[in-house]
Scaffold this motif. Sequence first.
Motif, PDB file in Angstrom:
ATOM      1  N   ILE A 127       3.413 -30.959   2.230  1.00 60.34           N
ATOM      2  CA  ILE A 127       3.437 -32.401   1.953  1.00 60.34           C
ATOM      3  C   ILE A 127       4.331 -33.061   2.999  1.00 60.34           C
ATOM      4  O   ILE A 127       5.482 -32.653   3.179  1.00 60.34           O
ATOM      5  CB  ILE A 127       3.960 -32.671   0.538  1.00 60.34           C
ATOM      6  N   ARG A 128       3.816 -34.065   3.671  1.00 61.37           N
ATOM      7  CA  ARG A 128       4.560 -34.730   4.745  1.00 61.37           C
ATOM      8  C   ARG A 128       4.835 -36.189   4.397  1.00 61.37           C
ATOM      9  O   ARG A 128       3.946 -36.907   3.950  1.00 61.37           O
ATOM     10  CB  ARG A 128       3.789 -34.655   6.059  1.00 61.37           C
ATOM     11  N   VAL A 129       6.071 -36.585   4.620  1.00 57.91           N
ATOM     12  CA  VAL A 129       6.477 -37.988   4.490  1.00 57.91           C
ATOM     13  C   VAL A 129       7.226 -38.329   5.766  1.00 57.91           C
ATOM     14  O   VAL A 129       8.416 -38.032   5.903  1.00 57.91           O
ATOM     15  CB  VAL A 129       7.369 -38.223   3.259  1.00 57.91           C
ATOM     16  N   GLY A 130       6.519 -38.901   6.732  1.00 62.85           N
ATOM     17  CA  GLY A 130       7.124 -39.145   8.028  1.00 62.85           C
ATOM     18  C   GLY A 130       7.593 -37.836   8.647  1.00 62.85           C
ATOM     19  O   GLY A 130       6.840 -36.857   8.702  1.00 62.85           O
ATOM     20  N   PRO A 131       8.863 -37.757   9.079  1.00 62.60           N
ATOM     21  CA  PRO A 131       9.383 -36.533   9.709  1.00 62.60           C
ATOM     22  C   PRO A 131       9.789 -35.464   8.708  1.00 62.60           C
ATOM     23  O   PRO A 131      10.216 -34.378   9.090  1.00 62.60           O
ATOM     24  CB  PRO A 131      10.609 -37.031  10.477  1.00 62.60           C
ATOM     25  N   LEU A 132       9.650 -35.763   7.417  1.00 68.66           N
ATOM     26  CA  LEU A 132      10.048 -34.823   6.369  1.00 68.66           C
ATOM     27  C   LEU A 132       8.848 -34.008   5.912  1.00 68.66           C
ATOM     28  O   LEU A 132       7.777 -34.559   5.650  1.00 68.66           O
ATOM     29  CB  LEU A 132      10.642 -35.585   5.183  1.00 68.66           C
ATOM     30  N   GLU A 133       9.003 -32.689   5.825  1.00 65.19           N
ATOM     31  CA  GLU A 133       7.933 -31.802   5.384  1.00 65.19           C
ATOM     32  C   GLU A 133       8.410 -30.917   4.243  1.00 65.19           C
ATOM     33  O   GLU A 133       9.503 -30.347   4.307  1.00 65.19           O
ATOM     34  CB  GLU A 133       7.464 -30.892   6.525  1.00 65.19           C
ATOM     35  N   LEU A 134       7.573 -30.805   3.219  1.00 63.27           N
ATOM     36  CA  LEU A 134       7.824 -29.868   2.123  1.00 63.27           C
ATOM     37  C   LEU A 134       6.744 -28.798   2.158  1.00 63.27           C
ATOM     38  O   LEU A 134       5.560 -29.095   1.985  1.00 63.27           O
ATOM     39  CB  LEU A 134       7.793 -30.594   0.768  1.00 63.27           C
ATOM     40  N   ASP A 135       7.152 -27.563   2.403  1.00 59.96           N
ATOM     41  CA  ASP A 135       6.252 -26.415   2.307  1.00 59.96           C
ATOM     42  C   ASP A 135       6.328 -25.922   0.863  1.00 59.96           C
ATOM     43  O   ASP A 135       7.304 -25.280   0.470  1.00 59.96           O
ATOM     44  CB  ASP A 135       6.700 -25.317   3.280  1.00 59.96           C
ATOM     45  N   THR A 136       5.319 -26.244   0.064  1.00 60.43           N
ATOM     46  CA  THR A 136       5.376 -25.928  -1.364  1.00 60.43           C
ATOM     47  C   THR A 136       5.258 -24.432  -1.637  1.00 60.43           C
ATOM     48  O   THR A 136       5.691 -23.965  -2.694  1.00 60.43           O
ATOM     49  CB  THR A 136       4.266 -26.679  -2.131  1.00 60.43           C
ATOM     50  N   LEU A 137       4.670 -23.679  -0.723  1.00 58.13           N
ATOM     51  CA  LEU A 137       4.548 -22.236  -0.923  1.00 58.13           C
ATOM     52  C   LEU A 137       5.875 -21.530  -0.658  1.00 58.13           C
ATOM     53  O   LEU A 137       6.253 -20.599  -1.368  1.00 58.13           O
ATOM     54  CB  LEU A 137       3.457 -21.654  -0.027  1.00 58.13           C
ATOM     55  N   ALA A 138       6.582 -21.990   0.359  1.00 56.66           N
ATOM     56  CA  ALA A 138       7.859 -21.368   0.723  1.00 56.66           C
ATOM     57  C   ALA A 138       9.052 -22.026   0.036  1.00 56.66           C
ATOM     58  O   ALA A 138      10.183 -21.554   0.192  1.00 56.66           O
ATOM     59  CB  ALA A 138       8.042 -21.430   2.246  1.00 56.66           C
ATOM     60  N   THR A 151      20.916 -27.956  -2.359  1.00 59.55           N
ATOM     61  CA  THR A 151      21.211 -27.248  -3.600  1.00 59.55           C
ATOM     62  C   THR A 151      19.934 -27.182  -4.435  1.00 59.55           C
ATOM     63  O   THR A 151      18.957 -27.886  -4.151  1.00 59.55           O
ATOM     64  CB  THR A 151      22.305 -27.972  -4.401  1.00 59.55           C
ATOM     65  N   ALA A 152      19.952 -26.363  -5.488  1.00 59.80           N
ATOM     66  CA  ALA A 152      18.772 -26.252  -6.338  1.00 59.80           C
ATOM     67  C   ALA A 152      18.419 -27.603  -6.949  1.00 59.80           C
ATOM     68  O   ALA A 152      17.253 -27.989  -7.009  1.00 59.80           O
ATOM     69  CB  ALA A 152      19.013 -25.219  -7.431  1.00 59.80           C
ATOM     70  N   GLY A 153      19.427 -28.342  -7.391  1.00 63.10           N
ATOM     71  CA  GLY A 153      19.170 -29.651  -7.989  1.00 63.10           C
ATOM     72  C   GLY A 153      18.634 -30.649  -6.985  1.00 63.10           C
ATOM     73  O   GLY A 153      17.730 -31.442  -7.301  1.00 63.10           O
ATOM     74  N   GLU A 154      19.180 -30.649  -5.783  1.00 61.78           N
ATOM     75  CA  GLU A 154      18.699 -31.555  -4.732  1.00 61.78           C
ATOM     76  C   GLU A 154      17.262 -31.228  -4.362  1.00 61.78           C
ATOM     77  O   GLU A 154      16.443 -32.133  -4.170  1.00 61.78           O
ATOM     78  CB  GLU A 154      19.605 -31.443  -3.499  1.00 61.78           C
ATOM     79  N   TYR A 155      16.952 -29.932  -4.291  1.00 57.59           N
ATOM     80  CA  TYR A 155      15.577 -29.534  -3.962  1.00 57.59           C
ATOM     81  C   TYR A 155      14.598 -30.020  -5.019  1.00 57.59           C
ATOM     82  O   TYR A 155      13.550 -30.580  -4.710  1.00 57.59           O
ATOM     83  CB  TYR A 155      15.473 -28.014  -3.808  1.00 57.59           C
ATOM     84  N   ARG A 156      14.938 -29.812  -6.293  1.00 57.60           N
ATOM     85  CA  ARG A 156      14.035 -30.237  -7.370  1.00 57.60           C
ATOM     86  C   ARG A 156      13.790 -31.741  -7.313  1.00 57.60           C
ATOM     87  O   ARG A 156      12.649 -32.199  -7.454  1.00 57.60           O
ATOM     88  CB  ARG A 156      14.625 -29.868  -8.742  1.00 57.60           C
ATOM     89  N   LEU A 157      14.850 -32.500  -7.095  1.00 59.41           N
ATOM     90  CA  LEU A 157      14.731 -33.953  -7.057  1.00 59.41           C
ATOM     91  C   LEU A 157      13.881 -34.402  -5.879  1.00 59.41           C
ATOM     92  O   LEU A 157      12.946 -35.208  -6.032  1.00 59.41           O
ATOM     93  CB  LEU A 157      16.127 -34.574  -6.977  1.00 59.41           C
ATOM     94  N   LEU A 158      14.169 -33.867  -4.688  1.00 55.93           N
ATOM     95  CA  LEU A 158      13.426 -34.281  -3.508  1.00 55.93           C
ATOM     96  C   LEU A 158      11.972 -33.815  -3.576  1.00 55.93           C
ATOM     97  O   LEU A 158      11.056 -34.528  -3.147  1.00 55.93           O
ATOM     98  CB  LEU A 158      14.106 -33.739  -2.246  1.00 55.93           C
ATOM     99  N   ALA A 159      11.740 -32.626  -4.138  1.00 51.05           N
ATOM    100  CA  ALA A 159      10.366 -32.123  -4.262  1.00 51.05           C
ATOM    101  C   ALA A 159       9.549 -32.993  -5.205  1.00 51.05           C
ATOM    102  O   ALA A 159       8.372 -33.281  -4.942  1.00 51.05           O
ATOM    103  CB  ALA A 159      10.372 -30.674  -4.745  1.00 51.05           C
ATOM    104  N   PHE A 160      10.161 -33.421  -6.304  1.00 46.67           N
ATOM    105  CA  PHE A 160       9.429 -34.289  -7.236  1.00 46.67           C
ATOM    106  C   PHE A 160       9.071 -35.603  -6.558  1.00 46.67           C
ATOM    107  O   PHE A 160       7.933 -36.094  -6.669  1.00 46.67           O
ATOM    108  CB  PHE A 160      10.270 -34.554  -8.488  1.00 46.67           C
ATOM    109  N   LEU A 161      10.019 -36.184  -5.831  1.00 47.11           N
ATOM    110  CA  LEU A 161       9.741 -37.444  -5.128  1.00 47.11           C
ATOM    111  C   LEU A 161       8.699 -37.247  -4.027  1.00 47.11           C
ATOM    112  O   LEU A 161       7.885 -38.135  -3.779  1.00 47.11           O
ATOM    113  CB  LEU A 161      11.037 -38.010  -4.546  1.00 47.11           C
ATOM    114  N   ALA A 162       8.712 -36.078  -3.377  1.00 47.28           N
ATOM    115  CA  ALA A 162       7.723 -35.806  -2.328  1.00 47.28           C
ATOM    116  C   ALA A 162       6.320 -35.705  -2.921  1.00 47.28           C
ATOM    117  O   ALA A 162       5.349 -36.206  -2.337  1.00 47.28           O
ATOM    118  CB  ALA A 162       8.078 -34.517  -1.590  1.00 47.28           C
ATOM    119  N   HIS A 163       6.196 -35.077  -4.071  1.00 52.64           N
ATOM    120  CA  HIS A 163       4.890 -34.996  -4.727  1.00 52.64           C
ATOM    121  C   HIS A 163       4.375 -36.385  -5.107  1.00 52.64           C
ATOM    122  O   HIS A 163       3.166 -36.610  -5.172  1.00 52.64           O
ATOM    123  CB  HIS A 163       4.965 -34.121  -5.980  1.00 52.64           C
TER     124      HIS A 163
END
Length: 220
Positions: A127-138, A151-163
């Motif tokens: 998932i790409r948002v400008g220069p930011l990329e989330l590899d959902t498999l990795a 951190t785990a909490g930061e990842y969960r928050l940013l991943a939800f917003l990326a989706h």
Amino acid sequence: MRLLLVEDDAPLREAVRDALAAEGWVVDACADGDEALWLGTEEPFDAAVLDLGLPRRDGISVLQAWREAGRNFPVLVLTARNRWNDKLAGFGAGADDYLTKPFEIDEVVLRLKALIRRASGHASSVIRVGPLELDTLANRFRVDGRGLVLTAGEYRLLAFLAHHAGRTVPRNELAEHLYDRDFDLDSNVIDVQIGRIRKKIAPHKLLHTERGLGFRLAEA
């Protein structure tokens, strides 16, 4: 992401629950159809894993009741029933995917990731948002090609917003999907994590606060 796991086999339920939790997902688990019906109708979930052979209420009737109540989260059916008629009944009731026992737990994780991505409108595993990329498999973020240390909490928050990129996500929705039911909605945890994420993706201004509304991940 917040998931509902419905499985009456206790060892299998715990094994699947542990695997889903290891991905950083919040997991509500139950063992019978009545509780599954209540949870799926009353609580917000991003996806569900549903066994069909349940005590008290059959999984097919649970799924039908969810859909009739307007609950449209993706559902992955897990079952020992491998006949075509059983699969047809599951899909007819509103299932999105079907996995027969025995199965590899890693496959459950991969299928759920695909279902959640597609439900939020993303076909690719990245998932790409400008220069930011989330590899959902990795389970990995990159910005400008460099890995982000979160951190785990930061990842969960940013991943939800990326989706849900481009949409303003209310604070209470984030709390409901990222934390368990005991989370204090008046806590400043979300604001602290938002501030830390902003610093880590600087100088890019991708994470926006819409006062009184929520947070939005977008290029502008």
